[in-house]
Design a protein around this motif. Sequence first.
Motif, PDB file in Angstrom:
ATOM      1  N   LEU A  45     -70.525 119.071 -16.394  1.00  0.00           N
ATOM      2  CA  LEU A  45     -69.376 119.985 -16.477  1.00  0.00           C
ATOM      3  C   LEU A  45     -68.847 120.041 -17.911  1.00  0.00           C
ATOM      4  O   LEU A  45     -68.951 119.053 -18.656  1.00  0.00           O
ATOM      5  CB  LEU A  45     -68.251 119.501 -15.553  1.00  0.00           C
ATOM      6  CG  LEU A  45     -68.479 119.581 -14.049  1.00  0.00           C
ATOM      7  CD1 LEU A  45     -67.317 118.930 -13.312  1.00  0.00           C
ATOM      8  CD2 LEU A  45     -68.647 121.024 -13.600  1.00  0.00           C
ATOM      9  N   THR A  86     -63.070 120.773 -17.882  1.00  0.00           N
ATOM     10  CA  THR A  86     -63.196 120.814 -16.423  1.00  0.00           C
ATOM     11  C   THR A  86     -63.342 119.392 -15.872  1.00  0.00           C
ATOM     12  O   THR A  86     -62.704 119.035 -14.872  1.00  0.00           O
ATOM     13  CB  THR A  86     -64.413 121.675 -16.014  1.00  0.00           C
ATOM     14  OG1 THR A  86     -64.260 122.977 -16.588  1.00  0.00           O
ATOM     15  CG2 THR A  86     -64.530 121.796 -14.510  1.00  0.00           C
ATOM     16  N   LYS A 109     -57.938 126.406 -11.851  1.00  0.00           N
ATOM     17  CA  LYS A 109     -59.255 127.046 -11.950  1.00  0.00           C
ATOM     18  C   LYS A 109     -60.326 126.046 -12.359  1.00  0.00           C
ATOM     19  O   LYS A 109     -61.451 126.074 -11.839  1.00  0.00           O
ATOM     20  CB  LYS A 109     -59.205 128.217 -12.940  1.00  0.00           C
ATOM     21  CG  LYS A 109     -58.523 129.437 -12.384  1.00  0.00           C
ATOM     22  CD  LYS A 109     -58.568 130.574 -13.378  1.00  0.00           C
ATOM     23  CE  LYS A 109     -57.894 131.810 -12.807  1.00  0.00           C
ATOM     24  NZ  LYS A 109     -57.932 132.939 -13.737  1.00  0.00           N
ATOM     25  N   HIS A 110     -59.999 125.145 -13.293  1.00  0.00           N
ATOM     26  CA  HIS A 110     -60.956 124.111 -13.696  1.00  0.00           C
ATOM     27  C   HIS A 110     -61.301 123.207 -12.504  1.00  0.00           C
ATOM     28  O   HIS A 110     -62.466 122.849 -12.305  1.00  0.00           O
ATOM     29  CB  HIS A 110     -60.410 123.265 -14.858  1.00  0.00           C
ATOM     30  CG  HIS A 110     -60.496 123.933 -16.188  1.00  0.00           C
ATOM     31  ND1 HIS A 110     -61.686 124.152 -16.832  1.00  0.00           N
ATOM     32  CD2 HIS A 110     -59.520 124.427 -17.005  1.00  0.00           C
ATOM     33  CE1 HIS A 110     -61.446 124.755 -17.989  1.00  0.00           C
ATOM     34  NE2 HIS A 110     -60.137 124.938 -18.117  1.00  0.00           N
ATOM     35  N   LYS A 145     -63.573 125.039 -10.144  1.00  0.00           N
ATOM     36  CA  LYS A 145     -64.927 125.108 -10.700  1.00  0.00           C
ATOM     37  C   LYS A 145     -65.671 123.786 -10.471  1.00  0.00           C
ATOM     38  O   LYS A 145     -66.839 123.778 -10.058  1.00  0.00           O
ATOM     39  CB  LYS A 145     -64.860 125.436 -12.196  1.00  0.00           C
ATOM     40  CG  LYS A 145     -66.213 125.571 -12.860  1.00  0.00           C
ATOM     41  CD  LYS A 145     -66.061 125.928 -14.328  1.00  0.00           C
ATOM     42  CE  LYS A 145     -67.418 126.027 -15.007  1.00  0.00           C
ATOM     43  NZ  LYS A 145     -67.283 126.341 -16.424  1.00  0.00           N
ATOM     44  N   GLN A 196     -69.020 123.291  -8.100  1.00  0.00           N
ATOM     45  CA  GLN A 196     -70.259 122.714  -8.624  1.00  0.00           C
ATOM     46  C   GLN A 196     -70.709 121.521  -7.761  1.00  0.00           C
ATOM     47  O   GLN A 196     -71.883 121.411  -7.405  1.00  0.00           O
ATOM     48  CB  GLN A 196     -70.085 122.244 -10.079  1.00  0.00           C
ATOM     49  CG  GLN A 196     -69.953 123.356 -11.068  1.00  0.00           C
ATOM     50  CD  GLN A 196     -71.319 123.955 -11.416  1.00  0.00           C
ATOM     51  OE1 GLN A 196     -72.287 123.862 -10.667  1.00  0.00           O
ATOM     52  NE2 GLN A 196     -71.370 124.589 -12.564  1.00  0.00           N
ATOM     53  N   GLU A 238     -74.788 125.016 -11.872  1.00  0.00           N
ATOM     54  CA  GLU A 238     -74.824 126.168 -12.762  1.00  0.00           C
ATOM     55  C   GLU A 238     -74.952 125.736 -14.198  1.00  0.00           C
ATOM     56  O   GLU A 238     -74.414 124.828 -14.674  1.00  0.00           O
ATOM     57  CB  GLU A 238     -73.537 127.008 -12.610  1.00  0.00           C
ATOM     58  CG  GLU A 238     -73.525 127.760 -11.320  1.00  0.00           C
ATOM     59  CD  GLU A 238     -72.242 128.591 -11.185  1.00  0.00           C
ATOM     60  OE1 GLU A 238     -71.380 128.579 -12.066  1.00  0.00           O
ATOM     61  OE2 GLU A 238     -72.126 129.230 -10.160  1.00  0.00           O
TER      62      GLU A 238
END
Length: 189
Positions: free
Chosen positions: A136, A140, A170-171, A174, A178, A189
């Motif tokens: 990451l 994040t 948002k972090h 994410k 993942q 990703e």
Amino acid sequence: MADPAPSTREPASLADYGEDCSSQWENISLQYRAPLRGFFAKRVKDPAEVEDLTQEVFLHLVRRARGGPIEHVKQYVFQIAANALRDWGRRRQARDQDAHESFDEEIHQPATEISPERVLLGEEAMKLAVAVLRALPQRTRDVFVLRTMERRKYMEIADMLGISVRAAEKHMAKALAQLGRAMDGGAPE
């Protein structure tokens, strides 16, 4: 008016229960054990607790009798019982025992035994999670660690990292996405 015959009157003192200590305690036990159990059973759910409280009353009686004769034994026995019940309630409340669950081996058995294969799968999942977290972006990963490991609030994280609360959320989303994909078998990703 004459006293009633000794066989029809309620014994009032310890001496009325027998000639020696042994017979006195045996007679008191025979006469009061069942009524004491009934007294406690109406107020306490656990049969083991009922028996413990009954024994506590007799223990108190034996200790008290060493100090001298007991008059009005019946009243004394049930006064001790009321006090024992009150003390028992205080102990339960102080320990918040009603919130505790007692250990029952049948209920608390693991659903499955932990096999070497399951241990290996767990270790592989842990390695995968660590790899995903390392992959990451730094910010994040920082948000994820602060939120999950240090239990920080999003507002604190935002202040610490100099970002908005929405950006911190948002972090975190994410990072969770993942991890979720990786655990479901997808590639990061």
